[in-house]
Design a protein around this motif. Sequence first.
Motif, PDB file in Angstrom:
ATOM      1  N   TYR A 246      25.329  -7.824   0.482  1.00  0.00           N
ATOM      2  CA  TYR A 246      24.492  -6.630   0.573  1.00  0.00           C
ATOM      3  C   TYR A 246      23.024  -7.033   0.613  1.00  0.00           C
ATOM      4  N   TYR A 247      22.314  -6.489   1.584  1.00  0.00           N
ATOM      5  CA  TYR A 247      20.897  -6.788   1.783  1.00  0.00           C
ATOM      6  C   TYR A 247      20.067  -5.526   1.588  1.00  0.00           C
ATOM      7  N   CYS A 248      18.970  -5.663   0.878  1.00  0.00           N
ATOM      8  CA  CYS A 248      18.049  -4.542   0.786  1.00  0.00           C
ATOM      9  C   CYS A 248      16.935  -4.740   1.811  1.00  0.00           C
ATOM     10  N   THR A 249      16.345  -3.643   2.220  1.00  0.00           N
ATOM     11  CA  THR A 249      15.269  -3.692   3.198  1.00  0.00           C
ATOM     12  C   THR A 249      14.273  -2.585   2.902  1.00  0.00           C
ATOM     13  N   THR A 250      13.043  -2.799   3.299  1.00  0.00           N
ATOM     14  CA  THR A 250      12.032  -1.787   3.089  1.00  0.00           C
ATOM     15  C   THR A 250      11.015  -1.815   4.218  1.00  0.00           C
ATOM     16  N   VAL A 251      10.480  -0.665   4.537  1.00  0.00           N
ATOM     17  CA  VAL A 251       9.487  -0.502   5.601  1.00  0.00           C
ATOM     18  C   VAL A 251       8.288   0.219   5.014  1.00  0.00           C
ATOM     19  N   GLY A 252       7.109  -0.277   5.316  1.00  0.00           N
ATOM     20  CA  GLY A 252       5.923   0.387   4.799  1.00  0.00           C
ATOM     21  C   GLY A 252       4.648  -0.231   5.314  1.00  0.00           C
ATOM     22  N   LEU A 253       3.586  -0.136   4.498  1.00  0.00           N
ATOM     23  CA  LEU A 253       2.279  -0.680   4.841  1.00  0.00           C
ATOM     24  C   LEU A 253       1.804  -1.610   3.726  1.00  0.00           C
TER      25      LEU A 253
ATOM     26  N   SER B 168       0.828  -1.202   0.000  1.00  0.00           N
ATOM     27  CA  SER B 168       0.000   0.000   0.000  1.00  0.00           C
ATOM     28  C   SER B 168       0.863   1.253   0.000  1.00  0.00           C
ATOM     29  N   TYR B 169       1.987   1.173   0.707  1.00  0.00           N
ATOM     30  CA  TYR B 169       2.831   2.367   0.867  1.00  0.00           C
ATOM     31  C   TYR B 169       4.212   1.921   1.325  1.00  0.00           C
ATOM     32  N   ILE B 170       5.239   2.516   0.737  1.00  0.00           N
ATOM     33  CA  ILE B 170       6.609   2.274   1.185  1.00  0.00           C
ATOM     34  C   ILE B 170       7.168   3.566   1.737  1.00  0.00           C
ATOM     35  N   ASN B 171       7.654   3.522   2.974  1.00  0.00           N
ATOM     36  CA  ASN B 171       8.234   4.700   3.602  1.00  0.00           C
ATOM     37  C   ASN B 171       9.743   4.735   3.365  1.00  0.00           C
ATOM     38  N   THR B 172      10.413   3.690   3.802  1.00  0.00           N
ATOM     39  CA  THR B 172      11.869   3.671   3.777  1.00  0.00           C
ATOM     40  C   THR B 172      12.383   2.483   2.960  1.00  0.00           C
ATOM     41  N   MET B 173      13.397   2.743   2.162  1.00  0.00           N
ATOM     42  CA  MET B 173      14.101   1.676   1.457  1.00  0.00           C
ATOM     43  C   MET B 173      15.585   1.860   1.711  1.00  0.00           C
ATOM     44  N   GLY B 174      16.296   0.756   1.843  1.00  0.00           N
ATOM     45  CA  GLY B 174      17.703   0.911   2.150  1.00  0.00           C
ATOM     46  C   GLY B 174      18.528  -0.326   1.877  1.00  0.00           C
ATOM     47  N   TRP B 175      19.825  -0.140   2.098  1.00  0.00           N
ATOM     48  CA  TRP B 175      20.797  -1.210   1.906  1.00  0.00           C
ATOM     49  C   TRP B 175      21.649  -1.370   3.150  1.00  0.00           C
ATOM     50  N   TYR B 176      21.883  -2.599   3.537  1.00  0.00           N
ATOM     51  CA  TYR B 176      22.806  -2.962   4.600  1.00  0.00           C
ATOM     52  C   TYR B 176      23.835  -3.909   4.002  1.00  0.00           C
TER      53      TYR B 176
END
Length: 119
Positions: free
Chosen positions: A92-99, A28-36
């Motif tokens: 390398y890992y991608c990650t995302t936070v959202g709804l 529905s919605y992605i707030n944060t996307m990133g790489w670790y």
Amino acid sequence: VQLQASGGGLVQPGGSLRLSCAASGTISYINTMGWYRQAPGKQRDMVATIITGGSTIYADSVKGRFTISRDNAKNTVYLQMNSLKPEDTAVYYCTTVGLRNGLIPFNSWGQGTQVTVSS
């Protein structure tokens, strides 16, 4: 929500690589996307993060060399890595936070992609 990362590989010092990570599912919605990244025997550390609106955060070790970007229409985050050094070698890992499904929060991680910088 599933994340599929790609773009890792073997590169010589000073070279470049571009990582991609696409999110799929009932988003529905992605707030944060990133790489670790995580090197052997070390903890997983944040490399770069991009927030809705375009604000970015970088680890000091990659500032000026790496650039994070996102394509909201494709739910995809990219990491352009230039001037690579042997110490950038890691998974390398991608990650995302959202709804998802309306208002259900999620925090997903990709499967990891190996980046090796070596001559």
